[in-house]
Design an enzyme around this catalytic site. Structure first.
Site, PDB file in Angstrom:
ATOM      1  N   ASP A   1     -10.489  -5.078  -0.964  1.00 43.27           N
ATOM      2  CA  ASP A   1      -9.464  -4.548  -0.066  1.00 43.27           C
ATOM      3  C   ASP A   1     -10.128  -3.735   1.042  1.00 43.27           C
ATOM      4  O   ASP A   1     -10.730  -2.697   0.771  1.00 43.27           O
ATOM      5  CB  ASP A   1      -8.519  -3.665  -0.899  1.00 43.27           C
TER       6      ASP A   1
ATOM      7  N   ASP B   1       0.828  -1.207   0.000  1.00 39.90           N
ATOM      8  CA  ASP B   1       0.000   0.000   0.000  1.00 39.90           C
ATOM      9  C   ASP B   1       0.864   1.259   0.000  1.00 39.90           C
ATOM     10  O   ASP B   1       1.438   1.628   1.018  1.00 39.90           O
ATOM     11  CB  ASP B   1      -0.911   0.004   1.234  1.00 39.90           C
TER      12      ASP B   1
HETATM   13  C1  DX5 Z   1      -6.354   0.539   3.089  1.00 39.94           C
HETATM   14  C2  DX5 Z   1      -5.412  -0.332   2.305  1.00 39.94           C
HETATM   15  C3  DX5 Z   1      -5.560  -1.758   2.641  1.00 39.94           C
HETATM   16  C4  DX5 Z   1      -5.323  -2.113   4.090  1.00 39.94           C
HETATM   17  C5  DX5 Z   1      -6.401  -3.059   4.479  1.00 39.94           C
HETATM   18  O1  DX5 Z   1      -6.512   1.759   2.529  1.00 39.94           O
HETATM   19  O2  DX5 Z   1      -5.574  -0.185   0.906  1.00 39.94           O
HETATM   20  O3  DX5 Z   1      -4.787  -2.604   1.784  1.00 39.94           O
HETATM   21  O4  DX5 Z   1      -4.082  -2.688   4.358  1.00 39.94           O
HETATM   22  O5  DX5 Z   1      -6.351  -3.268   5.828  1.00 39.94           O
HETATM   23  P1  DX5 Z   1      -7.419  -4.143   6.621  1.00 39.94           P
HETATM   24  O6  DX5 Z   1      -7.338  -5.536   6.045  1.00 39.94           O
HETATM   25  O7  DX5 Z   1      -6.937  -4.054   8.033  1.00 39.94           O
HETATM   26  O8  DX5 Z   1      -8.764  -3.518   6.427  1.00 39.94           O
HETATM   27 ZN    ZN Z   2      -4.542  -1.757  -0.461  1.00 43.33          ZN
END
Ligand code: DX5
Ligand code: ZN
Length: 229
Positions: free
Chosen positions: A176, A36
């Protein structure tokens, strides 16, 4: 039965110990790492850039799935291509000439992806679908790990899958945000191909056991659904 690709996001890992995070992902038999990249403009936080991706590339054979949450992604894509990323996904909301950028990514022989935030309809990318290797449906508002999944976004996954079948296309659909053992059965009903998972993976004491549980629960949810219909 095929289960989705699990793509742990290192956003929730200890940034002082990325090697351990990679080892955890490998030993849990997850084939992808989700990276990310945040610029403090498209989303409030700043995470890391292409050097991090290059250093990770040198340490693992895993598929590197870069998610650019940045304004003007066309200014940055080159650096991520050079870093050895396998897939590069940018946001439709951050880019005017998305079609051109997708072509650049594909010309570099990388998988090309577009992501849309919860408030963006899939109609905004409808004409781009033939040029895509993956669509990343955000199931939270991007920027932070550990948020609750927004169920209405799963409707977009179903709709997109129906369009894919009707148009005989083969792009993958990823989700995601908010993926965990609690939300998985609901997610399974919309059948995404890729599950990005940040906090659920890195907060788990036994990560391999957690991923195995997710796979079992996925299969059970699909079987239950099929026996109802
Ligand atoms: C959030 C990111 C995600 C994040 C998801 O903006 O794009 O990839 O890591 O995290 P979780 O799985 O904790 O919701
Ligand atoms: Zn992401």
């Amino acid at each position: 039965m095929e289960t989705p690709i699990f793509a742990p996001s290192i956003l929730s890992a200890d940034f002082c110990d990325i090697r351990a995070a990679i080892a955890d992902i490998e030993s849990s038999h997850c084939p992808w790492i989700h990276l990310d990249v945040m610029d403090g403009r498209f989303v409030p936080p700043i995470t890391f850039g292409s050097k991090m991706v290059g250093d990770i590339r040198a340490s693992t054979e895993l598929f590197l799935d870069v998610h650019l949450m940045v304004e003007e992604p066309d200014r940055h894509v080159h650096a991520f291509i050079e870093s050895g990323a396998d897939a590069i996904t940018f946001h439709q909301e951050a880019c005017v000439h998305s079609h051109r950028l997708l072509q650049r990514i594909r010309e570099a022989r990388k998988s090309a992806g577009i992501s849309i935030v919860p408030s963006t309809p899939i109609s905004s990318i409808i004409h781009l679908l033939p040029f895509l290797d993956q669509v990343l449906i955000m199931t939270v508002n991007p920027g932070y790990g550990g948020q609750e999944l927004l169920p209405f976004c799963l409707e977009k996954v179903k709709d997109l899958a129906a369009i894919r079948t009707a148009q005989k296309l083969s792009f993958k659909i990823a989700i995601d945000g908010g993926v965990n053992i609690r939300t998985l059965s609901r997610i399974a009903l919309s059948r995404p191909d890729i599950l990005v998972m940040g906090s659920a993976f890195f907060n788990a004491k036994n990560k391999k056991e957690m991923v195995d549980n997710m796979r079992h629960q996925w299969i059970k949810a699909i079987e239950n659904k099929d026996s109802v219909h």
